[in-house]
Design an enzyme around this catalytic site. Structure first.
Site, mmCIF file in Angstrom:
data_model
loop_
_atom_site.group_PDB
_atom_site.id
_atom_site.type_symbol
_atom_site.label_atom_id
_atom_site.label_comp_id
_atom_site.label_asym_id
_atom_site.label_seq_id
_atom_site.Cartn_x
_atom_site.Cartn_y
_atom_site.Cartn_z
ATOM 1 N N THR A 20 0.857 -1.186 0.000
ATOM 2 C CA THR A 20 0.000 0.000 0.000
ATOM 3 C C THR A 20 0.895 1.238 0.000
ATOM 4 O OG1 THR A 20 -1.682 -1.204 1.210
ATOM 5 C CG2 THR A 20 -1.816 1.215 1.268
ATOM 6 N N GLU A 76 -3.430 -4.478 -2.790
ATOM 7 C CA GLU A 76 -4.005 -5.717 -2.271
ATOM 8 C C GLU A 76 -5.135 -5.391 -1.301
ATOM 9 O OE1 GLU A 76 -3.597 -8.967 -3.119
ATOM 10 O OE2 GLU A 76 -5.339 -8.972 -1.800
ATOM 11 N N PHE A 130 -19.502 -4.227 8.216
ATOM 12 C CA PHE A 130 -18.644 -3.207 8.822
ATOM 13 C C PHE A 130 -19.401 -2.153 9.620
ATOM 14 C CE2 PHE A 130 -14.124 -2.745 8.640
ATOM 15 C CZ PHE A 130 -13.769 -3.947 8.057
ATOM 16 N N GLY A 183 -7.873 -1.355 14.762
ATOM 17 C CA GLY A 183 -6.419 -1.483 14.878
ATOM 18 C C GLY A 183 -5.905 -2.177 13.644
ATOM 19 N N CYS A 214 -3.194 -1.925 8.926
ATOM 20 C CA CYS A 214 -3.601 -1.149 7.748
ATOM 21 C C CYS A 214 -4.399 0.115 8.066
ATOM 22 C CB CYS A 214 -4.382 -2.036 6.794
ATOM 23 S SG CYS A 214 -3.348 -3.310 6.063
HETATM 24 P P1 NAD Z 1 4.790 -7.712 6.753
HETATM 25 O O1 NAD Z 1 5.587 -6.864 7.669
HETATM 26 O O2 NAD Z 1 4.027 -8.880 7.266
HETATM 27 O O3 NAD Z 1 5.749 -8.277 5.599
HETATM 28 C C1 NAD Z 1 6.719 -7.530 4.937
HETATM 29 C C2 NAD Z 1 7.891 -8.451 4.628
HETATM 30 O O4 NAD Z 1 8.814 -7.757 3.775
HETATM 31 C C3 NAD Z 1 8.677 -8.861 5.864
HETATM 32 O O5 NAD Z 1 8.762 -10.289 5.900
HETATM 33 C C4 NAD Z 1 10.050 -8.222 5.667
HETATM 34 O O6 NAD Z 1 11.114 -9.005 6.183
HETATM 35 C C5 NAD Z 1 10.115 -8.132 4.153
HETATM 36 N N1 NAD Z 1 11.066 -7.133 3.641
HETATM 37 C C6 NAD Z 1 11.240 -5.859 4.060
HETATM 38 N N2 NAD Z 1 12.216 -5.265 3.343
HETATM 39 C C7 NAD Z 1 12.639 -6.193 2.447
HETATM 40 C C8 NAD Z 1 13.635 -6.188 1.430
HETATM 41 N N3 NAD Z 1 14.383 -5.103 1.200
HETATM 42 N N4 NAD Z 1 13.818 -7.300 0.698
HETATM 43 C C9 NAD Z 1 13.075 -8.408 0.946
HETATM 44 N N5 NAD Z 1 12.128 -8.470 1.892
HETATM 45 C C10 NAD Z 1 11.916 -7.380 2.640
HETATM 46 O O7 NAD Z 1 3.828 -6.715 5.982
HETATM 47 P P2 NAD Z 1 2.387 -7.027 5.328
HETATM 48 O O8 NAD Z 1 1.336 -6.985 6.369
HETATM 49 O O9 NAD Z 1 2.491 -8.212 4.423
HETATM 50 O O10 NAD Z 1 2.195 -5.710 4.447
HETATM 51 C C11 NAD Z 1 2.942 -5.487 3.258
HETATM 52 C C12 NAD Z 1 2.280 -4.357 2.481
HETATM 53 O O11 NAD Z 1 0.971 -4.759 2.081
HETATM 54 C C13 NAD Z 1 2.092 -3.075 3.290
HETATM 55 O O12 NAD Z 1 2.249 -1.974 2.433
HETATM 56 C C14 NAD Z 1 0.658 -3.170 3.749
HETATM 57 O O13 NAD Z 1 0.094 -1.904 3.982
HETATM 58 C C15 NAD Z 1 0.003 -3.843 2.567
HETATM 59 N N6 NAD Z 1 -1.221 -4.577 2.888
HETATM 60 C C16 NAD Z 1 -1.292 -5.338 4.021
HETATM 61 C C17 NAD Z 1 -2.450 -6.051 4.289
HETATM 62 C C18 NAD Z 1 -2.577 -6.876 5.541
HETATM 63 O O14 NAD Z 1 -3.697 -7.282 5.859
HETATM 64 N N7 NAD Z 1 -1.499 -7.171 6.250
HETATM 65 C C19 NAD Z 1 -3.539 -5.991 3.407
HETATM 66 C C20 NAD Z 1 -3.424 -5.236 2.246
HETATM 67 C C21 NAD Z 1 -2.256 -4.534 2.004
#
Ligand code: NAD
Length: 436
Positions: free
Chosen positions: A121, A149, A251, A259, A262
């Site tokens: 995001t 996503e 919702f 919390g 996101c």
């Molecule tokens: P997360 O922290 O679970 O995962 C991120 C991963 O990226 C970690 O495993 C980290 O080690 C890895 N990483 C960081 N820097 C890196 C690099 N230079 N090279 C390789 N790997 C690297 O995060 P997430 O919850 O999966 O969220 C990721 C993105 O997706 C965010 O922007 C978030 O806003 C978005 N998003 C999250 C959700 C959700 O429900 N968690 C839903 C939609 C969108």
């Protein structure tokens, strides 16, 4: 198709597994060596229903591999998805250092035309920054896309496999066709579920979606406060308004404040981006302010009935994760709640079916982690419900009441019927349930 997914967290791992499930050859990359080592052994570092068997199956069948070698993954792939974290910076803006660092690294390893996709995001304008970052390292041809996503933690596999919609921001015909092919298997029900649009609109869509959902929650939380003052029951109001098709049922649940990883950060980041453009998003500033207040509501209710000084009091808590079906504690409203209870002198004994390890990383031994819900209620002066896990829906209420030192039940999720709770002998207080 050969796909690299950079970042194997909640989003990257789910996307990688689901893309492998539909026959693609997927390499998931992470810089965390321990995480990659565990994933290779099919040990899933997060709790997400259905993920473990999917990772195991696709690994065994050779379509899903894990590595820390970003270069090799990029060289082997036609499409590279960036799914690393975008945590909030100090000023509320999204911190793009991981995304842009990965983009430069992708650039260094380009060896032919690839489609570079931001799945993280990211604020509007980031795809252009990604393009510049890749370009700064290579003369090879490439396209950038924005593919935000929308999965929900706890139902991530279902959401990815059967999406309501897939948003793809693209300005290149070849990339459009590659992305259409990649998502084709997930949208076979038809109904124009793949929405191609310009890149800026795709980037804004993600923030607008989360901001709208956060707004619904803060709206209902404020209605709940109002209902308490006037003797109405917000649960009836929720049913009353949700049946209006223009509003819809989803919702509309009041609770202890939103919390997760996101909503809080995305609302903040959207406010920040608009501020940079000279626009004050007044609605969202209120949404945020209401949520900050709401995160203190369960603590205030506890003090109202047990007193401000909680020295010598024991407080039981059911649920630590920010919502059910996840172990994610990021921005969970239980964090300020527990910090407040501990600061007021209470002893806290908490249960969560999946989030105990994540909670221990935050509170250490300052909290007693109960092995089952009843142990968390044992000898407590109050029991607080913070997460709507199914296991809390229909417990043995008589047993719970007898275990409690005082039968005070503060239900931050409105799971129970106030009349039934009163009949069993609880002092029951939900959120916004002023009337019957
Ligand atoms: P997360 O922290 O679970 O995962 C991120 C991963 O990226 C970690 O495993 C980290 O080690 C890895 N990483 C960081 N820097 C890196 C690099 N230079 N090279 C390789 N790997 C690297 O995060 P997430 O919850 O999966 O969220 C990721 C993105 O997706 C965010 O922007 C978030 O806003 C978005 N998003 C999250 C959700 C959700 O429900 N968690 C839903 C939609 C969108």
């Amino acid at each position: 198709m050969h796909v690299a997914v950079i970042g194997s967290g909640y989003v990257g791992l789910v996307a990688g597994a689901c893309l492998a499930e539909t026959g693609n050859d997927v390499i998931c990359v992470d810089k965390d060596e321990e995480k990659i080592a565990r994933l290779r052994r099919n040990e899933i570092p997060i709790y997400e229903p259905g993920l473990e068997p999917m990772v195991r199956r696709n690994q065994e069948e050779g379509r899903l591999t894990f590595t820390t070698d970003l270069g090799a993954a990029v060289r082997a792939s036609r499409v590279v998805l960036i799914a690393v974290g975008t945590p909030p910076g100090e000023d509320g803006s999204a911190d793009l250092q991981h995304v842009l660092g990965v983009a430069r690294e992708i650039g260094r390893h380009l060896d032919g035309h690839k489609v570079v996709v931001t799945k993280s995001t990211v604020p509007v304008g980031t795809a252009e920054k990604v393009r510049a970052a890749v370009r700064s390292e290579t003369d090879q041809p490439f396209a950038v896309c924005s593919n935000p996503e929308f999965l929900k933690e706890g139902a991530a596999i279902e959401d990815f496999m059967k999406p309501d919609r897939v948003v793809i921001g693209v300005d290149d015909e070849e990339a459009k066709s590659v992305m259409g092919e990649l998502y084709g298997p997930f949208t076979r029900q038809g109904g124009n579920r793949v929405l191609f649009m310009d890149i800026a609109s795709a980037e804004v869509t993600k923030y607008a979606a989360n901001a709208m959902l956060a707004t619904r929650i803060s709206f209902m939380n404020q209605m709940a406060r109002f209902c308490e003052l006037v003797g109405a029951d917000v649960n009836n109001v929720r049913l009353g308004i949700g049946s209006d098709q223009r509003i819809g049922r989803a919702f509309l649940y009041p609770g202890p404040g939103y919390g997760g990883s996101c909503f809080p950060k995305d609302v903040k980041a959207l406010i920040h981006t608009a501020e940079e453009m000279g626009l004050s998003l007044a609605v969202l500033k209120s949404v945020e302010a209401v949520n900050e207040e709401q995160k203190r509501v369960v603590l205030h209710k506890t003090s109202r009935y047990l007193g401000d000084d909680l020295g010598g009091k024991i407080v039981g808590i059911w649920g630590l994760a920010f919502k059910a079906e996840t172990d994610d504690m990021r921005e969970s409203p239980t964090i300020p709640l527990i910090e407040g209870l501990l600061a007021a002198g209470a002893r806290v004994q908490a249960h969560d079916p999946k989030a105990t390890d994540s909670a221990r990383a935050i509170f250490g031994d300052r909290v007693m982690y109960a092995a089952d819900p009843y142990s968390a209620a044992h000898g407590a002066d109050a029991l607080l419900i913070m997460t709507e896990w199914l296991v809390y829906r229909n417990p043995d209420f008589e047993r719970v009441r007898k275990l409690l030192r005082r039968p005070l039940l503060i239900d931050g999720r409105n799971l129970y019927d106030p009349e039934r709770m009163a009949a069993i002998g609880f002092e029951y207080h939900g959120i916004g349930r002023g009337g019957r």
